[in-house]
Design an enzyme around this catalytic site. Structure first.
Site, PDB file in Angstrom:
ATOM      1  N   HIS A  95       0.846  -1.311  -0.036  1.00 31.77           N
ATOM      2  CA  HIS A  95       0.035   0.015   0.016  1.00 31.77           C
ATOM      3  C   HIS A  95       0.706   1.306  -0.148  1.00 31.77           C
ATOM      4  O   HIS A  95       1.872   1.469   0.728  1.00 31.77           O
ATOM      5  CB  HIS A  95      -0.853  -0.242   1.080  1.00 31.77           C
ATOM      6  CG  HIS A  95      -1.838   1.107   1.428  1.00 31.77           C
ATOM      7  ND1 HIS A  95      -3.053   1.195   0.358  1.00 31.77           N
ATOM      8  CD2 HIS A  95      -1.826   2.490   1.932  1.00 31.77           C
ATOM      9  CE1 HIS A  95      -3.329   2.513   0.468  1.00 31.77           C
ATOM     10  NE2 HIS A  95      -2.685   3.118   1.529  1.00 31.77           N
ATOM     11  N   SER A  96       0.720   2.387  -0.939  1.00 35.93           N
ATOM     12  CA  SER A  96       1.189   3.476  -0.997  1.00 35.93           C
ATOM     13  C   SER A  96       2.703   3.308  -1.134  1.00 35.93           C
ATOM     14  O   SER A  96       3.123   2.613  -2.298  1.00 35.93           O
ATOM     15  CB  SER A  96       0.765   4.536   0.158  1.00 35.93           C
ATOM     16  OG  SER A  96       1.244   5.741   0.087  1.00 35.93           O
ATOM     17  N   MET A  97       3.586   3.689  -0.377  1.00 34.69           N
ATOM     18  CA  MET A  97       4.960   3.335  -0.372  1.00 34.69           C
ATOM     19  C   MET A  97       5.181   2.025  -0.582  1.00 34.69           C
ATOM     20  O   MET A  97       6.232   1.533  -1.530  1.00 34.69           O
ATOM     21  CB  MET A  97       5.874   3.996   0.846  1.00 34.69           C
ATOM     22  CG  MET A  97       7.161   3.683   0.526  1.00 34.69           C
ATOM     23  SD  MET A  97       8.194   3.916   2.175  1.00 34.69           S
ATOM     24  CE  MET A  97       8.083   2.578   3.115  1.00 34.69           C
ATOM     25  N   SER A 122      -1.750  -1.003  -4.327  1.00 32.69           N
ATOM     26  CA  SER A 122      -2.653  -0.263  -3.625  1.00 32.69           C
ATOM     27  C   SER A 122      -2.329   1.186  -3.425  1.00 32.69           C
ATOM     28  O   SER A 122      -1.189   1.473  -2.769  1.00 32.69           O
ATOM     29  CB  SER A 122      -3.009  -0.890  -2.183  1.00 32.69           C
ATOM     30  OG  SER A 122      -3.979  -0.022  -1.485  1.00 32.69           O
TER      31      SER A 122
END
Length: 254
Positions: A95-97, A122
Site C-alpha cells: 500500500h502506497s510506499m 494499492s
C-alpha cells in the site's frame, strides 16, 4: 551490500501462523506504517494462506535500528529477508510506499528467475509517474497535519508527544525514501498487476494508476473502492474479498 540484519524473523511477521498454508502473501506497509497494519488481512486469510507482514527497521520493536532513507537499499534488504520464502506460490500486496517497494522487490526476484503470482499495488500511481512532493522536509507540526489529513495515522495518537517523538523519525525516513525514488530503466515485470485505488483519493488519479500497465508484460487490472487514500482501513471487506478470490483454487488464470 545489505546494511541491515537479514534475520527473517525480524522482517517477516506472522500474526496467524498457518503451517498447512498452500500459498503465501507478503504485505508491504505504507510510509510510517508497521507490520501490524496488516493484522486484519492476516486474520481474514489465515489457514490456506501464509500471510507475511513486513516490519521495516526503525519502528516499534525495531526502533533501535537505523531507519532506511533509500527505497533501493530497503528493497535489497527485503529481498535478502525473503530468501527461502518462495517455497509456496508468492503474491505481493503493497500500500502506497509499500506498492513501490513491492514492485522493486518483485523486479529483483524476477531477475533472479523467481516467480511472483501477482502484485497488488494499492493506493499508488505507477512507478514511472513523477510525484513532486517533499513532505519529509516539513516541520514536525506541518508533517503531522499533512499525514493526519490523509487519515493514515490516528490524530489522537500523534497528539501524544511521546508517541509522536517515536513515530516521526520512521515516517520522515520513509517519506524521504519514496519522495526521492526514481524508477530506473529495466525489464517490466512478468507477473500480472492489480491496482487498487480509493474513489475519493486525490493522490491516485485513475489515469496515473492505469499507467502500471507499462510495468508488466502480463495483465493489469484497476479496481476502485469507496474511500480515500486509506480505503483499506475504512472499508476492508471488498479488498479482503478480492484477496480471497485471488487465493482460491478456482481463480481464473491471469
Amino acid at each position: 551490500m545489505v546494511l541491515f540484519p537479514v534475520d527473517s524473523d525480524l522482517w517477516c511477521r506472522r500474526f496467524h501462523p498457518s503451517p498447512d498454508a498452500v500459498e503465501r502473501l507478503v504485505c508491504f506497509p505504507h510510509a510510517g506504517g508497521s507490520a501490524s497494519f496488516y493484522f486484519p488481512v492476516s486474520a481474514a486469510l489465515a489457514g490456506r494462506v501464509d500471510v507475511v507482514a513486513l516490519q521495516y527497521p526503525g519502528r516499534q520493536d525495531r526502533r533501535a535500528e537505523p531507519c532506511v532513507e533509500d527505497l533501493g537499499v530497503l528493497a535489497d534488504a527485503v529481498l535478502d529477508a525473503l530468501r527461502g520464502q518462495d517455497d509456496l506460490p508468492l503474491t505481493f500486496f503493497g500500500h502506497s510506499m509499500g506498492a513501490l517497494l513491492a514492485f522493486e522487490v518483485a523486479r529483483r526476484l524476477e531477475r533472479e528467475g523467481r516467480t511472483i503470482e501477482r502484485l497488488f499495488a494499492s493506493g499508488r500511481v505507477a512507478p514511472s509517474v513523477p510525484r513532486r512532493e517533499s513532505l519529509h522536509l516539513l516541520p514536525d507540526d506541518d508533517l503531522v497535519a499533512a499525514v493526519t489529513e490523509m487519515s493514515g495515522t490516528d490524530a489522537l495518537v500523534l497528539a501524544d508527544e511521546e508517541i509522536r517523538r517515536m513515530a516521526l523519525p520512521a515516517l520522515r525516513a520513509d517519506l524521504h525514501a519514496v519522495e526521492t525514488y526514481h524508477c530506473a530503466p529495466g525489464a517490466p515485470l512478468e507477473c500480472p498487476v492489480t491496482v487498487l485505488i480509493g474513489d475519493t483519493d486525490p493522490r491516485t488519479p485513475p489515469d496515473d494508476a492505469r499507467a502500471w500497465q507499462s510495468h508488466t508484460t502480463a495483465s493489469c487490472d484497476l479496481e476502485t473502492f469507496p474511500g480515500g487514500h486509506f480505503f483499506l482501513s475504512d472499508h476492508p471487506k471488498p479488498v479482503l474479498t478480492l484477496l480471497h478470490t485471488h487465493h482460491t483454487p478456482t481463480r481464473r488464470p491471469a
